[in-house]
Design a protein around this motif. Sequence first.
Motif: not given
Length: 371
Positions: A42, A78, A104-106, A138, A233, A235, A261, A323, A326
């Motif tokens: 990514y 990330v 990573c927001s997730m 993740n 996620c 995204v 995802e 993302c 990223m």
Amino acid sequence: MLRLQGPLPERYTTATAEQLAEWIGSAKAALGRRVLILGHHYQRDEVMAWADARGDSFGLSRIAAARSEAEFIVFCGVHFMAESADILTAPHQQVLLPDLNAGCSMADMADIDEVEEAWDQLGRVIDVDRLVPITYMNSSAALKAFVGDHGGAVCTSSNARAVLSWALRPAGAGGAGGDKVLFFPDQHLGRNTGYDLGYTSDDMAVWDPRLERGGLDEATVKAVTLLLWKGHCSVHQRFSPEHVRAFRQEHPEGIVLVHPECAHEVVELADHVGSTDAIIRAVNAAPPGSVIGIATEIHLVKRLADEHPDKQISCLDPLVCPCSTMFRIDAPHLAWVLEGLVAGEVRNRITVDDRTAAAARVALERMLAIT
Ligand code: 13P
Ligand code: SF4
């Protein structure tokens, strides 16, 4: 999770693309085999151009571990990926993340306190000795360590099916002997894998960490096989069945590739579902002239379109969502960490403490043994 990346010196923020390329190239040449630059699929092209290896999240960690002559691993990805690389590499190797705010927001949707609290609450309703925790790659090192300490394993988007099967297989048949799984932090990967294994919606429930007992009644907790953490996620959650239908209407012969995802309603309309590496393999395998719609991060989709001019490749979401974390890794940050190394200064090192790393390694090694 709070991570603090200070502003870069002006030398980097005001440099032209050509200057940055020259500085990165010179620093990389000076460091030689002492440095290994890894690029997740990514990443932007200006970063990927310098990657010694490209890959999906787990593949890159394996590469880092295999290249033990590299003293410095500059991880263009990330935070959780850099942590995993630190766990899997030898003590003499140092892992650097060019921008500390590349999280990573997730992964941030499940923290160790919430997971421990969920485990306690579940323990009041069911026998947690028969509950197997599975964490997606993740996730923070602390969560991987929790899983390692509680008989579970890590999984990635490419091996979630094998890991979930292992969790629910009797111990006598080489499994973990669980009768239930707590899967975090991505509900979609958990649900998609559950359906893939033949479970139905009655076998799964979403655990909301913000609610008492996950927002579930006792009967539901006892009845279901898969407890899916309420994480996602941002995204991949954007892709909808309407995107797939619109693509199919315009290109009835088109091929739809999606990352797991994405929501199940999207996944069930796809031709192929898989990790970033699997998406790349499916594009490579498609015959010239193919029209391909992809549901994943835009930098990978654009790169595939550029690399396959004989195929018509587009993102299924016309509004296109990168993302954002990223995207924080860019040429100025890469130049800054590399020039730091040349000057003898290790900037933005990512370390996992020994105890956490040892338990997390157990969970990662269980995954390796399963797949
Ligand atoms: P992959 O493991 O498929 O590379 O996915 C990582 C990721 O963050 C996807 O959003
Ligand atoms: Fe995390 Fe989603 Fe970005 Fe992957 S694409 S790093 S899951 S926020």
